[in-house]
Design an enzyme around this catalytic site. Structure first.
Site, PDB file in Angstrom:
ATOM      1  N   ASP A   8       0.761  -1.090  -0.031  1.00  0.00           N
ATOM      2  CA  ASP A   8      -0.108   0.096   0.071  1.00  0.00           C
ATOM      3  C   ASP A   8       0.866   1.366   0.167  1.00  0.00           C
ATOM      4  OD1 ASP A   8      -1.942  -1.856   0.170  1.00  0.00           O
ATOM      5  OD2 ASP A   8      -2.686  -1.041   1.904  1.00  0.00           O
ATOM      6  N   ASP A 130     -15.304  -3.246  -2.193  1.00  0.00           N
ATOM      7  CA  ASP A 130     -15.144  -3.071  -0.699  1.00  0.00           C
ATOM      8  C   ASP A 130     -16.640  -3.157   0.021  1.00  0.00           C
ATOM      9  OD1 ASP A 130     -12.272  -3.045  -1.827  1.00  0.00           O
ATOM     10  OD2 ASP A 130     -12.427  -0.863  -1.887  1.00  0.00           O
TER      11      ASP A 130
END
Length: 241
Positions: A8, A130
């Site tokens: 990330d 998500d």
């Protein structure tokens, strides 16, 4: 089962967030390419990259430089998610050498456009779905929609056969080291024939075994690798990746 170690990116550094909260950030390194090489040296055959700045509309320039450096330093396929919302971005990112892109918010808000892009780039675009309490979250997880995650997946499959995968993340589990939402993953896997990539909460070898037993095609693992809860070589052996 495929294993995708996660990198990330925020402001050019490798970080992890808890439950997608930008105020709950842990920095794991200033050289994402070195971290990518570390995972590949440990046996990773693919990597999952996330541009956290682009995901919420911030300047992604530092992260793009990091992505380019990662691609140049290793020889395994990389997929990238975060801020992929228009055709120009898709063209630019694929031109960098990324194997696959993950489209999140735009897949929910513009499903016809997303299907068109999938057809224009077969096998190159995955839907990043998500979920918060089963509902799709968007815009870097800052907003929660009224669309059930499974409904979105089914709608996208009805629109195109060229979608590469669904990356399904339970936000409540992400970065919390509490195990995945196995029930939700199985429900999503059974909802369509799109290959599913499980994401969020994979913490122990028992979690990995549970995903293997559930016949998940793939899983993304992030914080547990960085915190040392999981050894990547052992995970890869168990998953038989």
């Amino acid at each position: 089962m495929e294993i995708w170690p996660a990198i990330d990116l925020r402001r050019g550094r490798c970080v992890r967030l808890q439950q997608g909260d930008y105020d709950r950030e842990t920095v794991f390194g200033d050289d994402p390419a070195a971290i990518a090489k570390q995972w590949v040296d440990a046996g990773a055959k693919r990597l999952h990259l996330v541009d956290l700045d682009a995901a919420r509309g911030d300047d992604p320039s530092q992260n793009l430089a990091a992505v380019r450096s990662i691609i140049e330093s290793i020889d395994v396929p990389c997929q990238l998610g975060g801020g992929v919302r228009d055709e120009d971005t898709i063209e630019t990112l694929l031109a960098l050498g990324l194997a696959r892109l993950v489209v999140g918010s735009a897949a929910l808000k513009q499903p016809a456009w997303f299907a068109e892009m999938c057809d224009a780039h077969p096998g190159k675009l995955a839907a990043g779905i998500d979920a918060r309490n089963g509902m799709v979250a968007t815009d870097g997880w800052l907003e929660t929609s009224s669309t059930p995650a499974i409904t979105l997946a089914q709608d996208l499959r009805a629109r195109t056969q060229n979608i590469a995968a669904v990356i399904y993340t339970d936000i409540a589990k992400d970065g919390m080291l509490q195990g995945p939402n196995l029930e939700g993953l199985i429900e999503m896997a059974n909802a369509t024939d799109i290959p599913l990539v499980a994401s969020g909460g994979v913490t122990t070898m028992a979690d990995v075994q549970a995903l293997v037993d559930a016949e998940m095609p793939a899983a993304i693992i992030g914080r547990a690798l960085y915190d040392g809860h999981l050894d990547l070589a052992a995970v890869l052996e168990l998953a038989n990746d």
